[in-house]
Scaffold this active site. Structure first.
Site, short mmCIF file in Angstrom:
data_model
loop_
_atom_site.label_atom_id
_atom_site.label_comp_id
_atom_site.label_asym_id
_atom_site.label_seq_id
_atom_site.Cartn_x
_atom_site.Cartn_y
_atom_site.Cartn_z
N GLU A 155 2.57 -8.06 8.17
CA GLU A 155 2.77 -6.89 8.54
C GLU A 155 3.63 -6.15 7.06
O GLU A 155 3.73 -5.09 7.25
CB GLU A 155 3.31 -6.28 9.82
CG GLU A 155 2.32 -6.75 11.09
CD GLU A 155 0.93 -6.26 10.75
OE1 GLU A 155 0.01 -7.20 10.54
OE2 GLU A 155 0.73 -5.20 10.29
N ARG B 78 -1.63 -7.63 -21.07
CA ARG B 78 -2.55 -7.05 -22.52
C ARG B 78 -1.67 -6.13 -23.37
O ARG B 78 -2.08 -5.98 -24.31
CB ARG B 78 -3.42 -6.25 -21.91
CG ARG B 78 -4.79 -7.08 -20.91
CD ARG B 78 -5.61 -5.93 -20.36
NE ARG B 78 -6.82 -5.68 -21.34
CZ ARG B 78 -6.58 -4.68 -22.11
NH1 ARG B 78 -5.68 -3.65 -21.75
NH2 ARG B 78 -7.60 -4.35 -23.12
N ASP C 289 -7.89 1.20 -25.17
CA ASP C 289 -8.44 1.29 -23.83
C ASP C 289 -9.15 2.59 -23.32
O ASP C 289 -8.33 3.51 -23.84
CB ASP C 289 -7.19 0.71 -22.96
CG ASP C 289 -6.92 -0.87 -22.93
OD1 ASP C 289 -5.91 -1.24 -22.55
OD2 ASP C 289 -7.94 -1.61 -23.52
N PRO D 114 0.78 -1.19 0.04
CA PRO D 114 -0.12 -0.03 -0.05
C PRO D 114 0.82 1.31 0.09
O PRO D 114 0.31 2.40 -0.32
CB PRO D 114 -0.72 -0.10 1.50
CG PRO D 114 -0.87 -1.57 1.64
CD PRO D 114 0.75 -2.15 1.06
#
Ligand code: 4FV
Length: 249
Positions: free
Chosen positions: A116, A154, A169, A89
């Protein structure tokens, strides 16, 4: 062929998603290869420990540096130019642009965390880039790695069928995509916009561009800062904004 090496404590999480549909076909066509490695294979002792308690106290466990350092050394011995990517994150937001750039690499090594997270010294010495797939906390880095492999694959020539290309896209021009319709022409009283049935490709292209600008302005105005907009786009956008401010009156 593009090589994706995945370092994880749960290789089983990857098996079926990589066998299905477009990714499964691309692997069969040798357009890409995903090699799954269990981090525990590089852990020492009969318990093959890969995590330990945090220095300074606190909840949860931290992933030990040694097994990861040994694993990366072995993988890079086979692919010296591979980029080591850590999913966290705390990473930079993963994006269409990042997927496009990473598709140019010879090989990628995905470091999937658990608990963690990682001992900080792993980041400092062994990792080329850290990516986040969103501001939320998952139980592991495996799903972020799968998301990134899917988005990157892709861009590998041949992975998407001829009719479908990453070039058209969402985000390829920095804007959200236009609305799509298919048969039936009327569905529960809702008709397909007449312009799409007109066969007038100029009108259709203009309508689609207008829809892209309107939808991006309504849903993701932040994208308009970095989108490549032509003079005509600017005019369409001003008209869209005028219309909606009149509609609010
Ligand atoms: C994540 C994310 C993510 C955090 C602790 C794995 C988890 C555990 N990775 N984008 N969002 N990772 O939540 O990339 O180690």
């Amino acid at each position: 062929m593009m090589i994706f090496d995945v370092l994880t404590l749960f290789p089983g999480i990857f098996v079926s998603p990589l066998q299905e549909s477009i990714l499964g076909r691309a692997a069969k066509q040798q357009l890409l290869q995903v090699r799954l490695h269990n981090l525990r294979d590089w852990a020492e002792g009969k318990h093959q420990v890969t995590d330990d308690t945090p220095y300074g106290g606190g909840d949860g466990m931290v992933m030990k540096p040694e097994p990861i350092a040994r694993a990366i050394a072995d993988l890079k011995a086979k692919m010296p130019h591979a980029k080591v990517l850590l999913m966290t994150p705390q990473g930079k937001p993963f994006s269409h642009q990042a997927a496009c750039e990473l598709a140019g690499e010879e090989g990628l090594i995905f470091l999937c965390g658990r608990y963690e997270g990682f001992d900080e010294r792993i980041r400092q010495t062994l990792v080329d880039a850290e990516y986040s797939i969103g501001d939320f906390v998952l139980t592991g880095g495996e799903l972020p790695a799968l998301v990134m492999i899917d988005a990157i694959a892709r861009f590998i020539p041949g992975v998407l069928g001829c009719s479908d290309s990453a070039a058209t896209d969402s985000f390829s021009d920095g804007l959200l995509e236009y609305p799509q319709y298919t048969r039936p022409a009327v569905f529960s009283g809702m008709a397909v916009p007449e312009v799409l049935l007109s066969g007038d490709h100029g009108r259709i292209a203009r309508w689609r561009r207008e829809q892209q600008l309107r939808r991006t302005w309504q849903r993701r105005p932040d994208l308009l800062q970095s989108a490549k907009l032509s003079k005509e786009d600017q005019q369409i956008l001003e008209q869209v904004q005028r219309e909606s401010s009149e509609a609010e009156k």
